[in-house]
Structure formats: C-alpha cells, structure tokens
Motif scaffolding. Sequence first.
Motif, PDB file in Angstrom:
ATOM      1  N   GLY A 248     -12.426 -13.174   0.565  1.00  0.00           N
ATOM      2  CA  GLY A 248     -12.359 -14.191  -0.598  1.00  0.00           C
ATOM      3  C   GLY A 248     -11.021 -14.794  -0.451  1.00  0.00           C
ATOM      4  N   GLY A 249     -10.878 -15.822  -1.338  1.00  0.00           N
ATOM      5  CA  GLY A 249      -9.611 -16.604  -1.382  1.00  0.00           C
ATOM      6  C   GLY A 249      -8.400 -15.651  -1.774  1.00  0.00           C
ATOM      7  N   MET A 250      -8.602 -14.769  -2.609  1.00  0.00           N
ATOM      8  CA  MET A 250      -7.716 -13.889  -3.141  1.00  0.00           C
ATOM      9  C   MET A 250      -7.391 -12.792  -2.324  1.00  0.00           C
ATOM     10  SD  MET A 250      -8.157 -14.025  -7.160  1.00  0.00           S
ATOM     11  CE  MET A 250      -6.866 -12.937  -7.671  1.00  0.00           C
ATOM     12  N   GLY A 251      -8.204 -12.690  -1.523  1.00  0.00           N
ATOM     13  CA  GLY A 251      -8.020 -11.528  -0.426  1.00  0.00           C
ATOM     14  C   GLY A 251      -6.417 -11.090   0.156  1.00  0.00           C
ATOM     15  N   PRO A 252      -6.119 -12.230   0.921  1.00  0.00           N
ATOM     16  CA  PRO A 252      -4.813 -11.839   1.215  1.00  0.00           C
ATOM     17  C   PRO A 252      -3.938 -11.477   0.063  1.00  0.00           C
ATOM     18  CG  PRO A 252      -5.603 -13.803   1.986  1.00  0.00           C
ATOM     19  CD  PRO A 252      -6.697 -13.413   0.843  1.00  0.00           C
ATOM     20  N   LEU A 253      -3.687 -12.096  -0.927  1.00  0.00           N
ATOM     21  CA  LEU A 253      -2.702 -11.669  -1.981  1.00  0.00           C
ATOM     22  C   LEU A 253      -2.834 -10.162  -2.579  1.00  0.00           C
ATOM     23  CD1 LEU A 253      -2.469 -15.111  -4.206  1.00  0.00           C
ATOM     24  CD2 LEU A 253      -0.697 -14.071  -2.640  1.00  0.00           C
ATOM     25  N   LEU A 254      -4.266  -9.897  -2.716  1.00  0.00           N
ATOM     26  CA  LEU A 254      -4.508  -8.359  -3.297  1.00  0.00           C
ATOM     27  C   LEU A 254      -4.174  -7.740  -2.031  1.00  0.00           C
ATOM     28  CD1 LEU A 254      -8.103  -8.996  -4.888  1.00  0.00           C
ATOM     29  CD2 LEU A 254      -6.064  -8.751  -6.003  1.00  0.00           C
ATOM     30  N   MET A 255      -4.334  -7.823  -0.884  1.00  0.00           N
ATOM     31  CA  MET A 255      -3.933  -6.839   0.277  1.00  0.00           C
ATOM     32  C   MET A 255      -2.542  -6.755   0.349  1.00  0.00           C
ATOM     33  SD  MET A 255      -6.661  -6.201   2.493  1.00  0.00           S
ATOM     34  CE  MET A 255      -5.653  -6.130   4.109  1.00  0.00           C
ATOM     35  N   GLU A 256      -1.769  -7.761  -0.044  1.00  0.00           N
ATOM     36  CA  GLU A 256      -0.355  -7.678   0.023  1.00  0.00           C
ATOM     37  C   GLU A 256       0.311  -6.932  -0.965  1.00  0.00           C
ATOM     38  OE1 GLU A 256       3.392 -10.861  -0.619  1.00  0.00           O
ATOM     39  OE2 GLU A 256       1.714 -11.705   0.378  1.00  0.00           O
ATOM     40  N   LEU A 257      -0.575  -6.773  -2.206  1.00  0.00           N
ATOM     41  CA  LEU A 257      -0.068  -5.986  -3.473  1.00  0.00           C
ATOM     42  C   LEU A 257      -0.486  -4.610  -3.371  1.00  0.00           C
ATOM     43  CD1 LEU A 257      -0.826  -8.453  -6.183  1.00  0.00           C
ATOM     44  CD2 LEU A 257       1.294  -7.903  -5.346  1.00  0.00           C
ATOM     45  N   ILE A 258      -1.596  -4.355  -2.713  1.00  0.00           N
ATOM     46  CA  ILE A 258      -2.356  -2.977  -2.690  1.00  0.00           C
ATOM     47  C   ILE A 258      -1.581  -2.246  -1.551  1.00  0.00           C
ATOM     48  CG2 ILE A 258      -4.421  -1.607  -2.169  1.00  0.00           C
ATOM     49  CD1 ILE A 258      -5.824  -4.032  -3.645  1.00  0.00           C
ATOM     50  N   THR A 259      -1.393  -2.627  -0.338  1.00  0.00           N
ATOM     51  CA  THR A 259      -1.117  -2.067   0.798  1.00  0.00           C
ATOM     52  C   THR A 259       0.365  -1.211   0.419  1.00  0.00           C
ATOM     53  OG1 THR A 259      -2.051  -3.889   2.311  1.00  0.00           O
ATOM     54  CG2 THR A 259      -0.055  -2.298   3.247  1.00  0.00           C
ATOM     55  N   PRO A 260       1.646  -1.546  -0.326  1.00  0.00           N
ATOM     56  CA  PRO A 260       2.652  -0.782  -0.449  1.00  0.00           C
ATOM     57  C   PRO A 260       2.116   0.502  -1.446  1.00  0.00           C
ATOM     58  CG  PRO A 260       2.978  -3.197  -0.770  1.00  0.00           C
ATOM     59  CD  PRO A 260       1.392  -3.086  -0.669  1.00  0.00           C
ATOM     60  N   MET A 261       1.110   0.124  -2.218  1.00  0.00           N
ATOM     61  CA  MET A 261       0.902   1.364  -3.012  1.00  0.00           C
ATOM     62  C   MET A 261       0.222   2.577  -2.258  1.00  0.00           C
ATOM     63  SD  MET A 261      -1.318  -0.767  -6.013  1.00  0.00           S
ATOM     64  CE  MET A 261      -1.580   0.581  -7.008  1.00  0.00           C
ATOM     65  N   LEU A 262      -0.030   2.272  -1.099  1.00  0.00           N
ATOM     66  CA  LEU A 262      -0.701   3.273  -0.253  1.00  0.00           C
ATOM     67  C   LEU A 262       0.190   3.868   1.010  1.00  0.00           C
ATOM     68  CD1 LEU A 262      -4.157   1.782   0.400  1.00  0.00           C
ATOM     69  CD2 LEU A 262      -3.389   3.636  -1.185  1.00  0.00           C
ATOM     70  N   HIS A 263       1.520   3.561   0.716  1.00  0.00           N
ATOM     71  CA  HIS A 263       2.490   4.075   1.795  1.00  0.00           C
ATOM     72  C   HIS A 263       2.710   5.643   1.767  1.00  0.00           C
ATOM     73  CE1 HIS A 263       6.154   4.113   4.166  1.00  0.00           C
ATOM     74  NE2 HIS A 263       6.170   2.845   4.404  1.00  0.00           N
ATOM     75  N   LEU A 264       2.592   6.284   2.739  1.00  0.00           N
ATOM     76  CA  LEU A 264       2.666   7.540   2.856  1.00  0.00           C
ATOM     77  C   LEU A 264       3.958   8.201   2.308  1.00  0.00           C
ATOM     78  CD1 LEU A 264       0.988   8.204   6.300  1.00  0.00           C
ATOM     79  CD2 LEU A 264       0.189   8.350   4.132  1.00  0.00           C
ATOM     80  N   ASN A 265       5.051   7.417   2.398  1.00  0.00           N
ATOM     81  CA  ASN A 265       6.154   8.131   1.783  1.00  0.00           C
ATOM     82  C   ASN A 265       6.350   7.511   0.372  1.00  0.00           C
ATOM     83  OD1 ASN A 265       8.963   8.290   1.166  1.00  0.00           O
ATOM     84  ND2 ASN A 265       9.833   7.663   2.985  1.00  0.00           N
ATOM     85  N   PRO A 266       6.332   8.271  -0.417  1.00  0.00           N
ATOM     86  CA  PRO A 266       6.364   7.978  -2.131  1.00  0.00           C
ATOM     87  C   PRO A 266       7.516   7.198  -2.383  1.00  0.00           C
ATOM     88  CG  PRO A 266       5.914  10.294  -1.699  1.00  0.00           C
ATOM     89  CD  PRO A 266       6.283  10.081  -0.335  1.00  0.00           C
ATOM     90  N   SER A 267       8.640   7.283  -1.799  1.00  0.00           N
ATOM     91  CA  SER A 267       9.825   6.395  -2.234  1.00  0.00           C
ATOM     92  C   SER A 267       9.616   5.018  -1.935  1.00  0.00           C
ATOM     93  CB  SER A 267      11.137   7.148  -1.697  1.00  0.00           C
ATOM     94  OG  SER A 267      11.015   6.853  -0.089  1.00  0.00           O
ATOM     95  N   ARG A 268       8.553   4.601  -0.914  1.00  0.00           N
ATOM     96  CA  ARG A 268       8.294   3.368  -0.550  1.00  0.00           C
ATOM     97  C   ARG A 268       7.348   2.525  -1.274  1.00  0.00           C
ATOM     98  NH1 ARG A 268       9.814   2.566   4.984  1.00  0.00           N
ATOM     99  NH2 ARG A 268       9.150   0.419   4.616  1.00  0.00           N
ATOM    100  N   ARG A 269       6.738   3.294  -2.183  1.00  0.00           N
ATOM    101  CA  ARG A 269       5.789   2.884  -3.315  1.00  0.00           C
ATOM    102  C   ARG A 269       6.293   2.127  -4.196  1.00  0.00           C
ATOM    103  NH1 ARG A 269       2.868   8.490  -3.404  1.00  0.00           N
ATOM    104  NH2 ARG A 269       2.591   8.706  -1.246  1.00  0.00           N
TER     105      ARG A 269
END
Length: 298
Positions: A248-269
């Motif tokens: 969808g049109g908002m897909g890239p923006l949502l991906m950009e926001l969600i991906t850092p939440m899933l960083h394996l290093n907690p300090s990078r979230r």
Amino acid sequence: MNESLDLQFGTSLDSLSTKYRTLQKLGEGGTANTYLVLASSGEFRGQLFALKLFRRLSKPEWRDNFLQEVAFLKSCSHPSVMRVYDEGIFLDKLPFVVAEYPPSTLATALRMNPGMMAKMAYSIQLLSALEYLSRPQIQVIHRDIKPPNIFIKGGSCVLGDFGLMKRLKDSSKGDLNRIKASFGPRMPRRYRTPDLVNYFKGGPVPTEKSDIFQLGIVFVEMFTGKNPQKPMQNFRDPIQMNNFKIEGGMGPLLMELITPMLHLNPSRRPAASALLSTWQELFLEAAKRSHALEGRVV
C-alpha cells in the motif's frame, strides 16, 4: 486447594461491596484463571466484568506478584491500560481482581481484517500505553505484549494481562522461575525478544526496550497478516526473523518506523515517546487523507 481449580457456572465470589457470578472461563495463565462474571449487586449491578482469580497456592511468592499487579493496575489512569474496578478474596485464600471486559482481542479483530486507519489507531494507542508505562513515576515493563493480551472495544485499544510485569527499579532476578513457568503450552512463543532470551541465559533484566520489540512484532503482524518471527525449538534459541513487506501507499513509511523497533540491540531501538510522536504525525496525515476521500477517519 486444587491448583487446577475451575469455577463452575454461577459460582459466587464476593468483594466487600459486590457479589459476582461466573458465566464462563475466558482464559488460563501460569498463575491465574480469568472468568467472565456478572455483578449481581452493588454499584455496578448488571455489568459484565473480567475477573482474574489467583490459583497457585503452592507459590506464595507468586501471590505477592499477583497482588503487586493488582495494586499497579488500581493506580493506573490511562485509557489504553486495562482498568480495574474491584478486588477481593475467594474462599479466604485466593485473591481476585475485577477488570473491565472488552468483548474482543486484537487477535480476533485481525481475523476480520480491519482497515488501515483502524490499525493506525490501534498503533498509536498502544504506543501511548508504552509511553505511559515508561514514565519516571511508573517505570513498568509488560513483557508479554501479544494480540491475545490486547483488547478491543469499538475503536479503543487496551493493553491488559500484566501478569509478567516488572518494575524497572527492581533489578533482581527473583521472578525468573515464574516467567519460565509461564512459557507453557498456552504461551505463544513467537513474541520472544532478544532481551528475554538473554535474561533466560543469565543476562540482565530486560528494560522497556523489550516491550518495544514485542510491539514491533505485533505491528508487523497487524499490517502484514503474518508474525515475522521464525518458529523456535527452545526458548533460548537466537531470535530469527523473516523478511516482511507492508503493501500500500503507506507501506514504505510504516516499514521505516517499524524496522528500528525490531533491532536486536536494545540500545538501537527508539523509545516509546519518540515513536509516538512520529506515529502521531503519520496518523494525522493519514486521517486527513481519509477524511478528504471518504468524509470520515475510521
């Protein structure tokens, strides 16, 4: 008292001010069972509630944790954190807490494939809840964020089931056995975080960044229909994630926001407060477009 206690239809449980009658069992956890009940007397007579009844008499330290959960929820005043109305003791031994009863969970709602704006609304409400929990005067981590523990009532989204909560100021590991006992057959195992896995291996107590990771998994599931975490053989296994794409049109923006939440290093979230600010801007922009196209938001 039998720890496999299962209350029958119509069982009466009394608080100081209200009599409750059980209607059906809603769920069973490591320390407590939850029932749908009717308030048959008192101020809220005629209302339905969710009653959570402690059942592990062989674990007195778990009873203390249950009472801490009750005390915490009674002190909360946030619309996206489960509201508690009452408490009591059943058979002079088993404490219970009476909470609001939203009729659906996010797990159920997602099977109905809600629209994009509804998902966006759920997202900002859950981030608001995490921001509230991370406030200096609160500092609580949930540790069990998953669709069955998120409740839906109309357009409102409420975070519930704080059975595995921990206060950040408590750095002890005394609850590790209680958490291990909770990861039984009824516990979905695809909401693990690197922080929890490390904790199981003797590492530090997880911080609020563990909740950010769990919520990130929920967000991916909400916007793609699939949990991105690969199945595990053992809880100690390293976290492995499948690639995901939000259409969808908002897909890239949502991906950009969600991906850092899933960083394996907690300090990078990112922190909940920073996430909420960004998601709120995106929600308002999406709401503006929705209103212009359809004359409504959700």
